[in-house]
Each structure stands twice: as C-alpha cells, then as structure tokens.
Design a protein around this motif. Structure first.
Motif, short mmCIF file in Angstrom:
data_model
loop_
_atom_site.label_atom_id
_atom_site.label_comp_id
_atom_site.label_asym_id
_atom_site.label_seq_id
_atom_site.Cartn_x
_atom_site.Cartn_y
_atom_site.Cartn_z
N LEU A 1 41.04 -12.97 16.92
CA LEU A 1 41.21 -13.35 18.39
C LEU A 1 41.20 -11.34 18.48
O LEU A 1 39.86 -11.23 19.45
N ASP A 2 42.44 -10.91 18.15
CA ASP A 2 42.52 -9.71 18.17
C ASP A 2 41.18 -9.42 17.75
O ASP A 2 40.59 -8.00 18.98
N LYS A 3 41.51 -8.86 16.76
CA LYS A 3 39.87 -8.55 16.62
C LYS A 3 38.55 -8.71 17.36
O LYS A 3 37.60 -7.41 17.67
N LEU A 4 38.90 -10.07 17.65
CA LEU A 4 37.29 -9.30 18.34
C LEU A 4 37.24 -9.13 20.27
O LEU A 4 36.22 -9.54 20.61
N GLY A 5 38.61 -8.97 20.26
CA GLY A 5 38.96 -8.29 21.77
C GLY A 5 39.09 -9.87 22.74
O GLY A 5 38.86 -9.67 23.85
N LEU A 6 39.22 -10.56 22.76
CA LEU A 6 39.82 -11.43 22.94
C LEU A 6 41.07 -12.27 22.71
O LEU A 6 41.35 -12.99 22.92
N ALA A 7 41.84 -11.49 22.66
CA ALA A 7 43.65 -11.68 22.36
C ALA A 7 44.59 -10.78 23.89
O ALA A 7 45.80 -11.04 23.36
N THR A 8 43.57 -9.91 24.50
CA THR A 8 44.53 -9.58 25.63
C THR A 8 45.60 -10.52 26.39
O THR A 8 45.62 -11.43 27.11
N PRO A 9 46.81 -10.39 25.99
CA PRO A 9 47.64 -11.16 26.83
C PRO A 9 47.77 -11.10 27.93
O PRO A 9 48.69 -10.09 28.54
N ASN A 10 46.90 -11.14 28.60
CA ASN A 10 47.68 -11.25 30.21
C ASN A 10 47.11 -12.23 30.99
O ASN A 10 46.81 -12.81 32.29
#
Lengths: 551, 104
Positions: free
Chosen positions: A395-404
């Motif tokens: 998810l981090d690679k996809l930009g989908l792991a913003t911890p917000n």
C-alpha cells in the motif's frame, strides 16, 4: 459478498438495453433533453460543468475484486483514468461521453454493477457501516437487511416518483460509522429484552439547506416487520410530502412541520393497514438473502503473529498500524482502512492503477473483498494480521498507506466548483491545502481525532454540517467565501455544527482552520479530550475569538 | 421547470450564450453564425436584453446539439480579448483548477 441471482442479473442487463435505446434516441433527436433528462438521471448520469458525470452504485459499500477491476477498466477506457468515491458509498466518473455510457454500463453489468438508485426522486443506494459483518460486537451483519431493502425498493413504482430523493443508512454497531442520523431513514439493528432482533428506526435526518438530525420514530420494529413499517413511512411521505417546493420536499421537512409525534401517529395508522400482510418477511426469505452472502473461510490464526513482532521496529509501519488497522471479530484478523487522502491529493479519488492494485491486494489478503466508507476511504475487511507488514509495504508503494484515518487531514470533500454545476465555491483545493498543512504525522497524531468536512454549496454533499469543523463554500459578489462551523458530528451522538462568525475568503480558510486547531490545543483539558468534546465543553466563543480577533 | 426563455433576462455587461455539447458535455459557445464553438473567442457577444434573448432562443432551438443553454457574463479586454466574467465560467472554459490524478 452478495451473489446476484438470475432475476437480479436479468434486471441489470435489461436496464442497459433500455438505456442504450434511450441514448440512441437522444443522440438522433427523437428525445428532447427535457424528455431525456429524467431517464439519464435514473441511470446515474448528470451533466456537470465540463462533461457528463456518471455515478455508479456500490450497494452498502461492498465490492468484489472483480467489480473493482471493472470500475478501473471503465475509468481507463471511458473516462480519464480515475474515479471519485463519494459520501454515499458510490463512485463517480467525471468525464464520460454520452455515447459511451451504454457500453460502460454494459461492461459494469457483466459484474453485477449498475447505476440504478443513484439519482432522481427515488429511494437511493442503501448505505451501511463499511465494517459491516466484521466489526466486533455487531448484532449481526446489517448488509443482509440492506440487501432486503435494496431488493424491495429498487424500481418499486411507489418509490420511484417520491416528492424528493430518499436515503437509507444502516448499522448494527453501537458506534455509528454509517451516519444513520443524517439520513431520511436510519436503521440500527438492536435486540429487545426477549432477545429478538429488530430495528430502532430513525426518520427525518438530512443535511442540505435545512439540516436536521434524525429522530427515533420507533425504538423497536421486529426484523420481520421492517419492510411493512418502512413502507408505511414512505406512504405517509408520498402522501403529505411537499411537491410544490423543492426546498421543502424532503421527509425531514414533513417530520419537522408535523412534529415527530404526529408524524409517527400517521405512520402507525398507515402501518395498521399493511402490517402482517404480504410485506411481512418470513424466516425463509431472510435466510435466502443471508445465504447469498458469501463469507470468508477464516483460518485459526494467532492474535499476535511473529510477522507483527518482527515488523514492530519499523516506526512507519507501526504508525500506520496504530492508525489504519482496527480490531476484527475474528481472532488473528484485522480491518484495514486504505486512506484516499494523501497530502495534497483530492479526497476520495483513486486512479485506475490504484483500483487494479487494490483489487489484487484484496485477492491476496482480503478474500477478494473491498469496502467503501462514507468518509471516502476504502477498506480491506478481512486481513490476516500476519499479512499486515506485507500489505503495508504494498500500500505504501501505491500511496495508499497515509496514516491519517480519522485525523485532521482525512478530509471529506465534495467535488465543488471544480466539477459540480451546483457548487458556488471550490472544495478540493481547500482540502488539498489543509492536508498539506497538517501532513506531518506527529502533528496530526498530537491533534487526535478531528473530522473536517467541506461542501462547495448548501446542498452539503461534503456533510459540512456534521464535520467537527465544517467548511461551506458560498459566493459573495463573485468571490468565493467560506462559512466555518465547529462542533458537528455524524456518529451516534450526531450534532449540527455551530457557525463561528462571518465567512472568510478563499485565501484565508487554511489559516483560520489552523487558528482553530491551535486554539483547541491550548484549551483542551487533556491530550485525549477530542476537539469535538472541547467545543462541547467550551462553546464556540473561545474559537471565535481566536479566529476573528485579528481579522 | 421554467424555460430560460421565459425567465427575465437581465444583462449588466457583455455576455455570451453558452451550453454543453450533447454528445460529450463539452463546454460550447453560441457563435454569430448560428453555430457552436468550443472557443470563447468565437462567441457572439451581446450587450442588451433583446439580442441576448434572440441569441438564447436560437441556441435553445438546437436541442439536439446542445444542452442547457444560458447567458453568461464575459469581460472584454483592452485588446478585445474575451474572458469569462466570473469564476464559474472561468473554470468551465479552462478546466479544473487542480491537477488531475492522472495526467492527460
């Protein structure tokens, strides 16, 4: 996942054929726009500032990986490579050509997706808790009842020409993630003292020009009786709802003008005529629907697997896990929220590549299932905890792991004046600027849970009234201004926010929000006193003073 | 719904008639030659109510080609260049003010 039967599939395909013919007749001039408009709206097609907008239903926010891939395909093939997830758990494509719409609908129909109940004065897409079926402590999976409602209301002739649109939301948890109190009918699954399952029924909630929090009309309606009771509500609304004034046509106005007691009495009278009749659900019907939901075959897994312990040293992973991973009803599994709110990004947008990748990750880690939440994020509802580190890395690679998730930059925003023909002011650039200002994870964590909701006009698609901080775009002498409310909330303690003062210009909105947040940080009693609780305790005055003292 | 032709037309400055193209919703402007153009520079400019009403009537009559025709304000620069008269019309002409998630 719910598996459509032959009848469902036939209805969806027949609808495509019907719409294809309607589009053909519009394009060759057989149908005027006045004749065509209600037909296209019944298929989710709006005309916005620059193009047609195509709204596709995602009933109760549940998607299969196959369906998400098809949405990605439609985005890539017929639109501009992305889609926008909405506060009604739908997805919108912003650039689709009229002539392409029948083909796009036909492709969606292959995987059981359609655009019925996404527009018009009908019962709209039934929304639900995005954690339905997996949240600990839930009475039962509310989607079974959402599907019963969907089947009963879809294309129902009595509900297709209501005074105005009509929205249901349903939850089975004490903590309301479905915002049921701001819907025309909100349903909460409950058990009575005898152990029977039924519903607390709320009515008359809604935002827009005249916002109201829904009121409980009946504290317990047995599950078997829910269709007849809802039908009684809709009959009263259909009979007395205002058709002469669009601004007074929603059921919330009728409930408000009659008063909840009188409205309830009318409903009881209508119900007495149809209760215990053909609309009564028997166990066989309910079980038939329930049996079409396919649940994962969970493994027996440890609550704290070695993989989690090994990853605990990675601060970024731990920050994400602490923010975006929630407990699951099944030991060894977790619910994972995928933030569609990267710093500087348009809230709720996902590219076709991201949708394809999420579908692949759902297949690999979540039994092929994805959910859409009304906060405009995605959810993988069945992730084994041992897979969390690998999922996070992907998810981090996809930009989908913003911890917000649930934090100040997890902003709900409507498309606003960048896309919408109804809007008076832009929403997305405001959200983007705020998400950049609050991008630092440590700062966001320090602030804690804080929901900012932005609408570009009074129609309130961004649910600004119930944002902890609500931002409403208005137009003044040709310029964009924004009214700020604080203290709203959309959960089980739903409240409408209170206006803090005069509207501020576009260029000052982010500064004003920063001032409000700084005031909160200096005024809160403890680090765990949430913003919305501090406002409840203090009122708006200290915040108003902070914002306007120097302006 | 009231037809735009039945509504009172109030013109406070130079104006054009604009709509969306039926086939794909693209923004179009009514030209002086009874056609449509995607370029605002080609739009017929009206400054008074009656010519505006006539231009709108002609535009509305083309129900097959255009949807939702209405009168929109414009500004005429010193060099004669035509610019949208408000933010909404500027966004309609220029497109969204944000970067799209996928570059065209």
């Amino acid at each position: 996942m719910y598996a459509y039967d032959e009848i469902d599939r036939a209805i969806v395909h027949e609808r495509v054929d019907e719409f294809r013919d309607q589009v053909r007749r519009r394009l060759n001039g057989e149908l005027t726009e006045d004749e065509f408009k209600p037909l296209r709206l019944m298929n989710g097609v709006y005309l916005q500032l620059h193009a047609y907008m195509f709204r596709v239903a995602i009933p109760y926010g549940t998607l299969s990986s196959e369906q998400l891939r098809k949405l990605a395909h439609v985005a890539r093939t017929y639109d501009r490579g992305y889609g926008h997830f909405t506060t009604r758990q739908n997805i919108q494509f912003n650039w689709i050509a009229l002539a392409d719409l029948p083909d796009a609908l036909a492709e969606l129909a292959e995987v059981g997706i359609h655009a019925m109940q996404t527009s018009g004065n009908c019962t709209r897409n039934v929304t639900a808790d995005q954690w339905a079926g997996v949240a600990p402590g839930e009475i039962e999976d509310p989607r079974v009842w959402a599907e019963i409602l969907r089947q009963h209301t879809a294309l129902h002739p009595e509900f297709s020409f209501l005074p105005r649109k009509f929205k249901f939301a349903i939850t089975a948890s004490d903590h309301d993630r479905a915002a049921i109190k701001i819907h025309d009918i909100g349903l909460k699954l409950v058990r009575n003292d005898a152990g029977e399952t039924g519903f607390e029924v709320l009515v008359g909630g809604g935002l827009g020009r005249s916002p109201f929090i829904g009121r409980t009309i009946k504290s317990f309606v047995k599950g078997h009786d829910i269709l007849s009771y809802i039908e009684a509500i809709l009959r009263v609304y259909n009979q007395y709802g205002r058709r002469d004034n669009i601004y007074k046509a929603r059921i919330k106005i009728l409930v408000h003008e009659l008063g909840i007691e009188k409205f309830a009495a009318e409903v009881e009278q209508a119900w007495s005529e149809i209760a215990d009749g053909p609309l009564t659900l028997d166990d066989e019907m309910i079980e038939d629907i329930r049996s079409r939901f396919i649940y994962p075959a969970y493994e027996k897994l440890p609550a704290e697997p070695d993989e989690l312990r090994a990853a605990a040293g990675d601060a970024r992973f731990e920050a994400w896990r602490g923010n975006s991973v929630a407990p699951h009803r099944q030991d060894g599994y977790a619910i994972v929220t995928l933030s569609l709110k990267p710093a500087g990004g348009p809230p709720g947008d996902a590219t076709a590549e991201q949708m394809d990748a999420v579908a692949d990750l759902a297949d690999k880690y979540s039994f092929g299932e994805i959910r859409v939440g009304h906060e405009q994020n995605l959810v993988l509802p069945h992730v084994a905890k041992r897979d969390l580190p690998a999922l996070w890395a992907a998810l981090d690679k996809l930009g989908l792991a913003t911890p917000n998730v649930g934090l100040v930059s997890d902003i709900i925003a409507c498309p606003g004046l960048d896309y919408c023909s109804l809007a008076n002011a832009r929403s997305i650039p405001i959200a983007q600027e705020l998400s950049r200002r609050f991008a630092n994870p440590e700062t966001a964590a320090l602030i804690g849970r804080l929901h900012i909701n932005i609408s570009g006009c009074i129609n309130a698609c961004g649910h600004h009234h119930v944002g902890h901080i609500g931002i409403l775009g208005v137009e003044k002498n040709g310029e964009e201004f924004y009214q700020i409310t604080i203290g709203g909330r959309a959960d089980e303690g739903a409240e409408l926010g209170v206006l803090i003062g005069p509207a501020v210009p576009y260029g000052e909105v982010a500064d004003v929000i920063e001032d409000i947040v700084e005031a909160y940080l200096s005024l809160r009693q403890r680090p765990d006193e949430l913003f919305v609780d501090a406002v409840k305790r203090l009122g708006v005055e200290p915040f108003k003073e902070r914002v306007y003292a120097t302006r | 719904m009231t037809s735009p032709l039945q509504q009172k037309i109030k013109i406070t400055g130079p104006s054009v008639v604009t709509a969306n193209r039926t086939t794909d919703g693209v923004v179009i402007y009514r030209t002086a030659t009874n056609g449509w153009s995607t370029d605002l520079a080609d739009a017929a400019i009206v400054r008074e109510a009656e010519p505006a009403r006539a231009l709108l009537a002609a535009a509305t009559a083309d129900d097959v080609g255009a949807v939702g025709a209405y009168i929109a304000p414009v500004e005429i620069g010193a060099d004669g260049a035509v610019a949208p008269g408000n933010l909404r019309e500027k966004i309609r002409r220029d497109g969204v003010t944000i970067a799209l998630p996928v570059r065209a």
